[in-house]
Design a protein around this motif. Sequence first.
Motif, short mmCIF file in Angstrom:
data_model
loop_
_atom_site.label_atom_id
_atom_site.label_comp_id
_atom_site.label_asym_id
_atom_site.label_seq_id
_atom_site.Cartn_x
_atom_site.Cartn_y
_atom_site.Cartn_z
N ALA A 1 0.96 -1.29 0.14
CA ALA A 1 -0.07 0.11 0.04
C ALA A 1 0.89 1.32 0.01
N GLY A 2 1.99 1.32 0.41
CA GLY A 2 2.71 2.30 0.69
C GLY A 2 3.88 2.38 -0.67
N GLY A 3 3.63 1.69 -1.38
CA GLY A 3 4.56 1.62 -2.64
C GLY A 3 6.20 0.95 -2.42
N VAL A 4 6.27 0.13 -1.23
CA VAL A 4 7.52 -0.44 -0.97
C VAL A 4 7.43 -1.98 -1.49
N PRO A 5 8.51 -2.20 -1.96
CA PRO A 5 8.72 -3.66 -2.62
C PRO A 5 8.72 -4.72 -1.61
N VAL A 6 8.14 -5.88 -1.73
CA VAL A 6 8.04 -7.07 -0.91
C VAL A 6 8.77 -8.22 -1.42
N VAL A 7 9.77 -8.47 -1.01
CA VAL A 7 10.77 -9.50 -1.53
C VAL A 7 10.84 -10.86 -0.86
N PHE A 8 10.17 -12.02 -1.36
CA PHE A 8 10.24 -13.26 -0.73
C PHE A 8 11.49 -13.72 -1.12
N ILE A 9 12.27 -14.35 -0.05
CA ILE A 9 13.46 -15.11 -0.14
C ILE A 9 13.28 -16.68 0.08
N ASP B 1 22.93 -16.49 4.21
CA ASP B 1 23.18 -15.17 3.85
C ASP B 1 22.14 -15.03 2.39
N SER B 2 21.26 -14.20 2.76
CA SER B 2 20.40 -13.85 1.37
C SER B 2 21.09 -13.15 0.48
N PHE B 3 22.25 -12.43 0.58
CA PHE B 3 22.94 -11.82 -0.18
C PHE B 3 23.93 -12.63 -1.05
N LEU B 4 24.63 -13.85 -0.70
CA LEU B 4 25.76 -14.50 -0.97
C LEU B 4 25.14 -15.32 -2.30
N ARG B 5 25.88 -14.88 -3.16
CA ARG B 5 25.51 -16.03 -4.60
C ARG B 5 24.20 -15.68 -4.98
N THR B 6 23.47 -14.41 -4.87
CA THR B 6 22.18 -14.47 -5.10
C THR B 6 21.88 -13.02 -5.89
N ASN B 7 20.84 -12.57 -6.33
CA ASN B 7 20.67 -11.46 -7.15
C ASN B 7 19.99 -10.22 -6.28
N LEU B 8 19.97 -10.68 -4.82
CA LEU B 8 19.41 -9.82 -4.19
C LEU B 8 19.93 -8.43 -4.06
N GLY B 9 21.23 -8.21 -3.98
CA GLY B 9 22.17 -7.03 -3.88
C GLY B 9 21.90 -6.07 -5.30
N ASP C 1 0.58 -14.39 1.99
CA ASP C 1 -0.19 -13.59 0.93
C ASP C 1 0.78 -13.06 -0.11
N VAL C 2 0.97 -13.73 -1.27
CA VAL C 2 1.70 -13.26 -2.03
C VAL C 2 0.88 -12.60 -3.35
N GLN C 3 1.33 -11.47 -3.95
CA GLN C 3 0.77 -10.79 -4.78
C GLN C 3 1.60 -10.37 -6.17
N PRO C 4 0.78 -10.37 -7.38
CA PRO C 4 1.69 -9.84 -8.59
C PRO C 4 2.53 -8.77 -8.27
N GLY C 5 3.58 -8.59 -8.72
CA GLY C 5 4.41 -7.48 -8.63
C GLY C 5 5.56 -7.78 -7.55
N ASP C 6 5.34 -8.85 -6.58
CA ASP C 6 6.06 -9.04 -5.58
C ASP C 6 7.33 -9.75 -6.26
N CYS C 7 8.76 -9.58 -5.39
CA CYS C 7 9.84 -10.10 -5.95
C CYS C 7 10.21 -11.21 -5.23
N PHE C 8 11.20 -11.97 -6.08
CA PHE C 8 11.61 -13.47 -5.64
C PHE C 8 12.95 -13.58 -5.77
N VAL C 9 13.53 -14.27 -4.72
CA VAL C 9 15.04 -14.47 -4.56
C VAL C 9 15.16 -15.96 -3.93
N ARG C 10 16.03 -16.67 -4.91
CA ARG C 10 16.45 -17.91 -4.35
C ARG C 10 17.78 -17.91 -3.86
#
Length: 188
Positions: A40-48, A85-93, A71-80
């Motif tokens: 609602a605030g225009g903030v991205p939601v990232v599911f890892i 560490d959610s940053f290590l060898r991922t596209n999160l950064g 609850d997952v909605q269209p427009g949410d982002c996803f990271v495997r």
Amino acid sequence: MNLALLVIDVQRALFDATPRPFEADAVVARINGLSARARAGGVPVVFIQHETPGSALEFERDGWQLAQGLDVQPGDCFVRKTTADSFLRTNLGEMLRALGVTRLAVCGYASEFCVDTTVRRAAALGYAVTLAADAHTTHDKAHASGADIRRHENATLPEITSFGPAIRAITSAELEFGGVDHVRKPWL
């Protein structure tokens, strides 16, 4: 908007199996509330999502899927990811840079592993981090209950100042996703 909400490892193999994490249903409900307010605030939601080959968390297996009731909605982002560490060898950064994100709100599973490691790494990378103190969880361990582990993380992470950016732990109800600052100040 320079804030993103990270939802870490809220997956079926971790939340739907018995025994369940501490306050599993309440945590999912709080995460859903955070996600709705973020969107609602225009903030991205990232599911890892964590994955481990040959396990219940193997990519695309039923256990790897996001937990029922989340609850997952269209427009949410996803990271495997494959480590705590959610940053290590991922596209999160890269994703966060592309979105112009400089601040993170973090929730999910497991308090003492993936949540802890990701919060520390985010601060080390220069992100200001707000931990949703009642929207992360873990399973009971032989040495401590899930409740005790969550309390420990909520007390310990904000004490880390050597990275530079602040790490805060506040309840999900206190987290704000609109305006300039994402933390509701009780004196305003």
